[in-house]
Design an enzyme around this catalytic site. Sequence first.
Site, PDB file in Angstrom:
ATOM      1  N   ASP A  21      11.278   1.116   5.394  1.00 20.28           N
ATOM      2  CA  ASP A  21      10.055   1.598   6.022  1.00 20.28           C
ATOM      3  C   ASP A  21      10.056   1.092   7.465  1.00 20.28           C
ATOM      4  O   ASP A  21      10.808   0.173   7.823  1.00 20.28           O
ATOM      5  CB  ASP A  21       8.808   1.124   5.266  1.00 20.28           C
ATOM      6  CG  ASP A  21       7.592   2.007   5.577  1.00 20.28           C
ATOM      7  OD1 ASP A  21       7.635   2.757   6.583  1.00 20.28           O
ATOM      8  OD2 ASP A  21       6.600   1.950   4.821  1.00 20.28           O
TER       9      ASP A  21
HETATM   10  C1  BGC Z   1       4.850   4.426   6.569  1.00 14.42           C
HETATM   11  C2  BGC Z   1       5.872   5.372   5.990  1.00 14.42           C
HETATM   12  C3  BGC Z   1       6.240   6.407   7.006  1.00 14.42           C
HETATM   13  C4  BGC Z   1       6.774   5.705   8.254  1.00 14.42           C
HETATM   14  C5  BGC Z   1       7.216   6.652   9.350  1.00 14.42           C
HETATM   15  C6  BGC Z   1       5.278   3.874   7.914  1.00 14.42           C
HETATM   16  O1  BGC Z   1       4.217   3.248   8.529  1.00 14.42           O
HETATM   17  O2  BGC Z   1       4.605   3.376   5.669  1.00 14.42           O
HETATM   18  O3  BGC Z   1       5.354   5.990   4.836  1.00 14.42           O
HETATM   19  O4  BGC Z   1       7.185   7.292   6.478  1.00 14.42           O
HETATM   20  O5  BGC Z   1       5.745   4.870   8.762  1.00 14.42           O
HETATM   21  O6  BGC Z   1       6.142   7.213  10.010  1.00 14.42           O
END
Ligand code: BGC
Length: 768
Positions: free
Chosen positions: A305
């Site tokens: 993530d």
């Molecule tokens: C989130 C993810 C997301 C990623 C990219 C993160 O803050 O937890 O679910 O895919 O950002 O935007």
Amino acid sequence: MNSELKNSELNLRPLAIALAVAAALATATIVTVATALPAYAAEAATAEPAEPASKPWLDKSLSADKRAKLALDAMTQQEKLGWVLGHFGADFANKTKKHPAALPFSAGYIPGVPRLGLPALFETDAGLGVATQLSKTPRERTSLPSGLATTATWNRDLAYQGGAMIGKEARASGFNVMLAGGVNLLREPRNGRNFEYAGEDPLLAGTMVAQQVKGIQSNNLIATMKHFAVNDQETGRFVLDARLDDASNRMSDLLAFQILLEQANPGSVMCSYNRLNGVYACENDYLLNQVLKKDWGFKGYVMSDWGAVHSTVEAANGGLDQHSGWEFDKSAYFGGALEEAVENGHVPQARLDNMVFRILHAMFDKGVVDNPVKEGGAIDYDAHKLVSQADAEEGIVLLKNTGSVLPLKAGAKKIVVIGAHSDVGVLAGGGSSLVYPIGGNPVPGIEPTIWPGPVVYHPSSPLKAIKARAGGAKVVYNDGADPAAAAKEAADADVVVVFAQQWVGEALDAVSLALPGNQDALIGAVAKANPKTVVVLETSGPVLMPWVDQSAAVVQAWYAGSGGGEAIARVLFGEVNPSGHLPTTFPVSESQLPRPKLDGDPKNEKQRFTVNYHEGAAVGYKWFDLKGLKPLFPFGHGLSYTQFSYSGLAASQKGGKLQLSFKVTNTGAVKGKDVPQVYVAPVGAKWEAPKRLAGWDKVELAPGESKEVSLTVDPRLLSMYDSKSKTWRVAQGGYKVLLAHDAGDAKATSITVQLPKQTLNVAGQPTK
Ligand code: BGC
């Protein structure tokens, strides 16, 4: 990430975007920012090795395994390293500029290797459609209703169609990786991301999200199962340590992931921010190497993530294959540091090769290499809105309908519609999954306007859709700001429809399950003034309803997506017979929850803390059953404008599997869809809770019509997982099979079956 960088959650991401916007307005800012940034130009300046005379990995007749191996063998070390470091698709605060080749305001980008014919990876959020990072000029795309709404349809086909639709928009927008496939179990009804997920039951959640992932990947894209694992609340998500024992985890949170993986084979998995039993998920050997790759045989790649990486050696050896949006982390852990770690042997070369192999495998397997994406494809928004609307219509749950106030009847003289900006649109949830609406946000400026905002409404007006169906009735709108004025307006109406809302988002849990602001008072006042009050809830998940006895009807509409207004009106007027069923328990009060108070302090997000999931695998209705608690509305609950009856429940055993059959009959006067649910309960053996959902179907029936339904029960749902032997064990003995309308159905039909002892391996397959 250190706690300081936790700020990327609440401060840095918006700061990044704010800077980008400011940069567009002030040249001086651009100059200042640019000097602090890494020179991406260096990438291009490195002399490229020659293009090979032949590229056998592009031969489509070969297996993904073979092609990935051939491509890997043709790569230089630098080319290999390029695959494991992802870049954010927008400027990041005053640290970095967007990678020049990334699509603007996108989630991420990984350069390809053109000399080998291998395309770059263009990543976009997420599960409701093609999202855009906070921007003044977002992509406007079709939004599905929330994940919980889709799950509430209990209709596998609709989940697939929704996935196929958003995947199509992703491809047309130039993306080949969708960060969609969120299946974290709803352990915490206040979790700000519940609307992205699929509820509290592992079978239901895993199955429904699997269908969505299949739909997405039918577009030759990679979908992403996330957030792996036990990332079940947003408060303190960067610092919290989720405590859950292996067996309980395998039978709850992990089971949802396992089912999704088996049924849909997503190309990638995103490891989560939190720690699990003391170890960060993105360097968690147990989660990534043991469970995911070894036990479940996952062949794709693990991406982190954004901001979830804390190390180079631990993460690489712990099973992380690709460092996403490295700008969010303290360091580019999978950049130069990884190169050096491989050189000095802290990370074996074979491990780096395997990381790249896994990425390439997903690219070949899902058709990303053979079907290059191109930005600017045509999108049929009218058709896609109907896909979203069909999903919303079946996901809307009729919770209560006394005196058959619904469906709304012809002949009303005055209908009053109140609140929640229902004159102009339906609410969306906040954070990275936000899909910006086509035609813009009809209610701009509501706080927070920056991360995890903005607060957005999809311009599908319930009021307009109600007016269009109201016949000769006068339809009056009141914004609900003043409960007394709204009640006065409502008093002489034939029927009142009050809309209530709860906005939550990524990084932002609900502080409580009470409807925010004056809404409880508003509904109470209106219902007192006019008993024919219908309440329509636009909430992420469960909310408390102190006014429930005063209201005539309650309709759970979730975040209803691009066609939400129409969908709600069609249900209210009976053009659509409601058939949604709750994918989560609605408690009477927070005191009924395993954690009456949310762990962590939203005001102090740096302080590490532990969330002890003491309920183990007894999540949701299982907890309520175990503790003998009566919820406000049980899991699986949902009314219809007709009635259904069940008969002929019978069981047989074939190939070590329990098979069930029964008949469903529509005993009412109108056509409708039912969700017969089968629960299993051991007579002698002891499980985490009295019963588990073991299967369901969704059947459409004309009045008087009957249909036979047959189901096969996954033997894992009849087992207890044993950590020591890594097996699933069905104990010999009696099991009650209940055919029910919901998890709280006191009139469920039941039979008892005798099952022999059975042992299944870790993947749920019978052992000799
Ligand atoms: C989130 C993810 C997301 C990623 C990219 C993160 O803050 O937890 O679910 O895919 O950002 O935007």
